[in-house]
Design an enzyme around this catalytic site. Structure first.
Site, PDB file in Angstrom:
ATOM      1  N   TYR A  42       1.430  18.986   8.573  1.00  0.00           N
ATOM      2  CA  TYR A  42       1.841  18.315   9.811  1.00  0.00           C
ATOM      3  C   TYR A  42       1.443  19.194  10.989  1.00  0.00           C
ATOM      4  CZ  TYR A  42       4.318  15.942  13.444  1.00  0.00           C
ATOM      5  OH  TYR A  42       4.589  15.244  14.599  1.00  0.00           O
TER       6      TYR A  42
ATOM      7  N   GLN B  42       8.099   9.606  10.898  1.00  0.00           N
ATOM      8  CA  GLN B  42       7.313   8.595  10.164  1.00  0.00           C
ATOM      9  C   GLN B  42       6.122   9.229   9.436  1.00  0.00           C
ATOM     10  OE1 GLN B  42       8.022   8.621  13.365  1.00  0.00           O
ATOM     11  NE2 GLN B  42       6.344   8.036  14.702  1.00  0.00           N
TER      12      GLN B  42
ATOM     13  N   ASN C 296       9.137  19.137  15.896  1.00  0.00           N
ATOM     14  CA  ASN C 296      10.391  19.058  16.639  1.00  0.00           C
ATOM     15  C   ASN C 296      11.552  18.689  15.703  1.00  0.00           C
ATOM     16  OD1 ASN C 296      10.181  16.326  16.205  1.00  0.00           O
ATOM     17  ND2 ASN C 296       9.538  15.827  18.284  1.00  0.00           N
TER      18      ASN C 296
ATOM     19  N   SER D 154      10.704  27.854  18.305  1.00  0.00           N
ATOM     20  CA  SER D 154      10.123  29.201  18.352  1.00  0.00           C
ATOM     21  C   SER D 154      11.116  30.206  18.938  1.00  0.00           C
ATOM     22  CB  SER D 154       8.882  29.199  19.237  1.00  0.00           C
ATOM     23  OG  SER D 154       7.974  28.267  18.744  1.00  0.00           O
TER      24      SER D 154
ATOM     25  N   GLN E 163       6.886  32.713  24.822  1.00  0.00           N
ATOM     26  CA  GLN E 163       7.601  31.972  23.767  1.00  0.00           C
ATOM     27  C   GLN E 163       8.553  30.942  24.347  1.00  0.00           C
ATOM     28  OE1 GLN E 163       6.834  31.787  20.323  1.00  0.00           O
ATOM     29  NE2 GLN E 163       5.185  32.560  21.587  1.00  0.00           N
TER      30      GLN E 163
ATOM     31  N   HIS F  75       7.408  27.247  24.825  1.00  0.00           N
ATOM     32  CA  HIS F  75       7.254  26.294  23.718  1.00  0.00           C
ATOM     33  C   HIS F  75       8.164  25.086  23.875  1.00  0.00           C
ATOM     34  CE1 HIS F  75       4.305  27.564  20.884  1.00  0.00           C
ATOM     35  NE2 HIS F  75       4.700  28.823  20.983  1.00  0.00           N
TER      36      HIS F  75
ATOM     37  N   GLU G 173      12.110  35.335  14.407  1.00  0.00           N
ATOM     38  CA  GLU G 173      10.805  34.863  13.921  1.00  0.00           C
ATOM     39  C   GLU G 173       9.729  35.892  14.306  1.00  0.00           C
ATOM     40  OE1 GLU G 173       9.270  31.541  16.113  1.00  0.00           O
ATOM     41  OE2 GLU G 173       7.857  30.978  14.535  1.00  0.00           O
ATOM     42  N   HIS G 174       9.755  36.317  15.570  1.00  0.00           N
ATOM     43  CA  HIS G 174       8.819  37.347  16.045  1.00  0.00           C
ATOM     44  C   HIS G 174       9.607  38.496  16.642  1.00  0.00           C
ATOM     45  CE1 HIS G 174       6.888  33.369  16.925  1.00  0.00           C
ATOM     46  NE2 HIS G 174       5.910  33.909  16.234  1.00  0.00           N
TER      47      HIS G 174
ATOM     48  N   ASP H 165      -0.172  34.394  17.383  1.00  0.00           N
ATOM     49  CA  ASP H 165      -0.147  32.926  17.444  1.00  0.00           C
ATOM     50  C   ASP H 165      -1.536  32.341  17.213  1.00  0.00           C
ATOM     51  OD1 ASP H 165       2.513  32.577  17.855  1.00  0.00           O
ATOM     52  OD2 ASP H 165       2.397  32.199  19.999  1.00  0.00           O
TER      53      ASP H 165
ATOM     54  N   HIS I 177      16.318  29.132 -32.332  1.00  0.00           N
ATOM     55  CA  HIS I 177      15.460  30.104 -31.645  1.00  0.00           C
ATOM     56  C   HIS I 177      15.023  31.190 -32.638  1.00  0.00           C
ATOM     57  CE1 HIS I 177      17.062  28.299 -28.008  1.00  0.00           C
ATOM     58  NE2 HIS I 177      16.322  29.093 -27.239  1.00  0.00           N
TER      59      HIS I 177
HETATM   60  N1  LIG Z   1       8.436  27.661  14.139  1.00  0.00           N
HETATM   61  C1  LIG Z   1       7.134  27.545  14.190  1.00  0.00           C
HETATM   62  O1  LIG Z   1       6.407  28.156  13.415  1.00  0.00           O
HETATM   63  C2  LIG Z   1       6.529  26.627  15.206  1.00  0.00           C
HETATM   64  C3  LIG Z   1       5.140  26.647  15.431  1.00  0.00           C
HETATM   65  C4  LIG Z   1       4.613  25.760  16.357  1.00  0.00           C
HETATM   66  C5  LIG Z   1       5.454  24.854  17.004  1.00  0.00           C
HETATM   67  N2  LIG Z   1       6.782  24.885  16.767  1.00  0.00           N
HETATM   68  C6  LIG Z   1       7.685  23.910  17.346  1.00  0.00           C
HETATM   69  O2  LIG Z   1       7.165  22.611  17.099  1.00  0.00           O
HETATM   70  C7  LIG Z   1       7.725  21.720  18.043  1.00  0.00           C
HETATM   71  C8  LIG Z   1       6.688  20.687  18.505  1.00  0.00           C
HETATM   72  O3  LIG Z   1       7.379  19.583  18.991  1.00  0.00           O
HETATM   73  P1  LIG Z   1       6.669  18.367  19.779  1.00  0.00           P
HETATM   74  O4  LIG Z   1       7.752  17.431  20.181  1.00  0.00           O
HETATM   75  O5  LIG Z   1       5.796  18.932  20.826  1.00  0.00           O
HETATM   76  O6  LIG Z   1       5.702  17.679  18.745  1.00  0.00           O
HETATM   77  P2  LIG Z   1       5.931  16.999  17.311  1.00  0.00           P
HETATM   78  O7  LIG Z   1       4.574  16.590  16.848  1.00  0.00           O
HETATM   79  O8  LIG Z   1       6.720  17.876  16.437  1.00  0.00           O
HETATM   80  O9  LIG Z   1       6.785  15.693  17.568  1.00  0.00           O
HETATM   81  C9  LIG Z   1       6.289  14.540  18.196  1.00  0.00           C
HETATM   82  C10 LIG Z   1       6.836  13.318  17.512  1.00  0.00           C
HETATM   83  O10 LIG Z   1       8.259  13.292  17.613  1.00  0.00           O
HETATM   84  C11 LIG Z   1       8.689  11.939  17.465  1.00  0.00           C
HETATM   85  N3  LIG Z   1       9.747  11.619  18.422  1.00  0.00           N
HETATM   86  C12 LIG Z   1       9.766  11.914  19.742  1.00  0.00           C
HETATM   87  N4  LIG Z   1      10.887  11.387  20.309  1.00  0.00           N
HETATM   88  C13 LIG Z   1      11.557  10.736  19.335  1.00  0.00           C
HETATM   89  C14 LIG Z   1      12.784   9.988  19.276  1.00  0.00           C
HETATM   90  N5  LIG Z   1      13.534   9.822  20.370  1.00  0.00           N
HETATM   91  N6  LIG Z   1      13.165   9.470  18.099  1.00  0.00           N
HETATM   92  C15 LIG Z   1      12.432   9.667  16.980  1.00  0.00           C
HETATM   93  N7  LIG Z   1      11.253  10.342  16.965  1.00  0.00           N
HETATM   94  C16 LIG Z   1      10.840  10.877  18.126  1.00  0.00           C
HETATM   95  C17 LIG Z   1       7.509  11.057  17.733  1.00  0.00           C
HETATM   96  O11 LIG Z   1       7.199  10.316  16.601  1.00  0.00           O
HETATM   97  C18 LIG Z   1       6.380  12.004  18.084  1.00  0.00           C
HETATM   98  O12 LIG Z   1       5.177  11.622  17.445  1.00  0.00           O
HETATM   99  C19 LIG Z   1       8.305  22.598  19.169  1.00  0.00           C
HETATM  100  O13 LIG Z   1       9.716  22.533  19.060  1.00  0.00           O
HETATM  101  C20 LIG Z   1       7.798  24.015  18.834  1.00  0.00           C
HETATM  102  O14 LIG Z   1       8.726  25.036  19.197  1.00  0.00           O
HETATM  103  C21 LIG Z   1       7.327  25.727  15.873  1.00  0.00           C
HETATM  104  N1  LIG Z   2       4.566  30.653  18.558  1.00  0.00           N
HETATM  105  C1  LIG Z   2       4.456  29.493  17.701  1.00  0.00           C
HETATM  106  C2  LIG Z   2       5.289  29.755  16.461  1.00  0.00           C
HETATM  107  O1  LIG Z   2       6.619  29.961  16.780  1.00  0.00           O
HETATM  108  C3  LIG Z   2       3.061  29.170  17.260  1.00  0.00           C
HETATM  109  C4  LIG Z   2       2.118  28.769  18.334  1.00  0.00           C
HETATM  110  C5  LIG Z   2       1.139  27.834  18.272  1.00  0.00           C
HETATM  111  N2  LIG Z   2       0.502  27.824  19.452  1.00  0.00           N
HETATM  112  C6  LIG Z   2       1.030  28.746  20.203  1.00  0.00           C
HETATM  113  N3  LIG Z   2       2.044  29.306  19.543  1.00  0.00           N
HETATM  114 ZN   LIG Z   3       3.572  30.482  20.485  1.00  0.00          ZN
END
Ligand SMILES: NC(=O)c1ccc[n+]([C@@H]2O[C@H](COP(=O)([O-])OP(=O)(O)OC[C@H]3O[C@@H](n4cnc5c(N)ncnc54)[C@H](O)[C@@H]3O)[C@@H](O)[C@H]2O)c1
Ligand SMILES: N[C@H](CO)Cc1c[nH]c[nH+]1
Ligand SMILES: [Zn+2]
Length: 427
Positions: free
Chosen positions: A125, A187, A210, A234, A256, A259, A323-324, A357, A416
């Site tokens: 994903y 989905q 998310n 993050s 960070q 994010h 995490e970091h 990153d 056995h």
């Molecule tokens: N921990 C890690 O290693 C790491 C690395 C990169 C990113 N992240 C995290 O990933 C996350 C990315 O989130 P994003 O939102 O930008 O993208 P995402 O792709 O995770 O989510 C987008 C999707 O969320 C769904 N959505 C949005 N609103 C909704 C609702 N009200 N009801 C149901 N579904 C809904 C939609 O289907 C949409 O396609 C951030 O929180 C970031 O901190 C974590």
């Molecule tokens: N810091 C994120 C992980 O927590 C990863 C990322 C992707 N792009 C930039 N940063």
């Molecule tokens: Zn980052």
């Protein structure tokens, strides 16, 4: 935003290491409904939810090979060069994780070995809601390829125009990934877990996202499919002493925090003056950032602490299990020995977290929310299972047979015991 907590007593640490909880109302119900609908209606439901959450429904979920091919024309040569450099370093770092099969003769005639065998069907994903994280595709697909996964499929939300970000497609192109689907959120996770008319079901799902994505991974994991981890928002912790460079730390904390509003940054310094200098730098750097509002929201969760004693500072950081972790000190190499719990550690004044990153080589899919106490980030290991093998010669069976017979008898498991005795009697 300027509150500084000085030398908090250990009794208060438990409260201070808590992560922000910003879950949508009825998150589990909402996500369960999405999953069940996708399970019943397949592609139709995936498209329908795209319409609901993005305002459009793609005609086809599958991204054509032609679109993947054309991606190089849509991103600059400089970005292509940058991605190729990151790919080289990530491959180099992850390649050394491949396990060589080594046979061990535990007793004469008894050979045992462990072999890494790739998980055949994996789903990656790639977040694309607020920013298309093409770097995450490098971080997941490179170890998947090195491990030898046969079928790698990718889901990622398309943008408002119905297209997948060209940088994501470019990464797919250079890594030879052909199955990309325009699907995001819960989905997409459901489609990979149960399969639809066009998306093949997978055995393990990887990737951050998310709260909807993460909750969906939690639910499908209970039901049928393995997951890499529940990657939360993050987070970054920084340890700073008098040898740090305040402007650099300010930049790292902002990096960070940008994010998401639910990201968390923690600063532990050995005196108050260091934090005051960093706050001044934050005020200077923040106004020009395009994601200023997100940072301001995230900063509501920030913790700025003075912990004078180095030992106490690292006890706190190990309890937080970030995490970091950046150790912003000229003595970072020595201080690194004190780290027990962290996803990924950045040493010294010239190791920004952004390097990890994107391009230094380590993986950026890391344990969050304190799970670094027991878990590691994504690696080649995440894409394989290790199968043990053994072969006994008649001599080997004689050498350990009696011990097995005694132990089986002692556990009252005579069948056995007999599995050994019957063979010994045949010799
Ligand atoms: N921990 C890690 O290693 C790491 C690395 C990169 C990113 N992240 C995290 O990933 C996350 C990315 O989130 P994003 O939102 O930008 O993208 P995402 O792709 O995770 O989510 C987008 C999707 O969320 C769904 N959505 C949005 N609103 C909704 C609702 N009200 N009801 C149901 N579904 C809904 C939609 O289907 C949409 O396609 C951030 O929180 C970031 O901190 C974590
Ligand atoms: N810091 C994120 C992980 O927590 C990863 C990322 C992707 N792009 C930039 N940063
Ligand atoms: Zn980052």
């Amino acid at each position: 935003m300027n509150t500084i907590i000085e030398n908090p007593p250990e009794a208060e640490w438990k409260e201070l290491i808590k992560r922000p909880v910003i879950n949508a109302l009825n998150l589990t119900e909402t996500v369960s409904e999405i999953i069940n609908t996708v399970k019943q209606q397949g592609d139709f439901a995936v498209k329908d939810y795209s319409l609901k959450f993005h305002g459009f429904a793609p005609d086809e979920l599958w991204v054509t090979e032609d679109d993947i091919k054309k991606s190089s024309q849509l991103i600059s040569k400089n970005l292509q060069k940058a991605i190729l450099l990151a790919k080289k370093n990530i491959e180099k770092f992850h390649r050394q994780q491949l396990l060589k099969t080594k046979k061990i003769e535990t007793t004469t005639g008894v050979s045992c070995w462990r072999k890494s065998v790739a998980i055949e069907n994996v789903g990656l994903y790639i977040p694309g809601g607020s920013a298309p994280l093409f770097s995450t595709l490098l971080m997941l697909a490179i170890p998947a390829k090195l491990a030898g996964c046969k079928n790698i499929l990718v889901t990622t939300p398309a943008n408002a125009g119905g297209n997948v970000d060209p940088a994501i497609l470019y990464v797919a192109k250079i890594l030879g990934i052909k199955n990309i689907y325009k699907a995001g959120g819960a989905q997409a996770i459901a489609a990979m877990a149960y399969g639809t008319q066009t998306v093949n079901k997978v055995d393990k799902i990887f990737g951050p996202g998310n709260q909807y994505v993460t909750e969906a991974k939690r639910i499908v994991n209970i039901d049928r499919v393995a997951i890499d981890m529940l990657a939360g928002p993050s987070e970054l912790a920084v340890y700073a002493d008098d040898t740090c460079i305040p402007g650099f730390i300010a930049a790292d904390l902002l990096s960070q925090a940008e994010h998401g509003g639910d990201s968390q940054v923690v600063l532990v310094a050995v005196n108050k003056q260091i934090i005051e200098k960093i706050i001044l730098e934050i005020h200077a750097q923040l106004p020009s950032l395009p994601r200023k509002e997100i940072v301001e929201n995230s900063f509501l969760n920030r913790r700025f602490l003075v912990i004078e004693k180095v030992e106490d500072a690292f006890d706190f950081l190990n309890q937080y299990a970030p995490e970091h972790l950046i150790i912003a000190s000229e003595h970072a190499d020595v201080l690194a020995e004190k780290v027990i719990n962290a996803g990924s550690v950045f040493l010294g004044n010239y190791s920004p977290e952004s390097a990890g990153d994107y391009a230094s080589g380590t993986n950026h899919s890391l344990p969050t929310n304190g799970t670094a106490v027991t878990q590691s980030g994504v690696s080649v290991d995440s894409f394989v299972k290790k199968i043990t093998f053994q072969k006994l010669t008649p001599e080997g069976l004689n050498n350990i047979g009696e011990a097995v017979e005694y132990m089986a008898s002692a556990e009252g498991l005579m069948a056995h015991k007999n599995a050994v005795t019957i063979r010994k009697n045949k010799q």
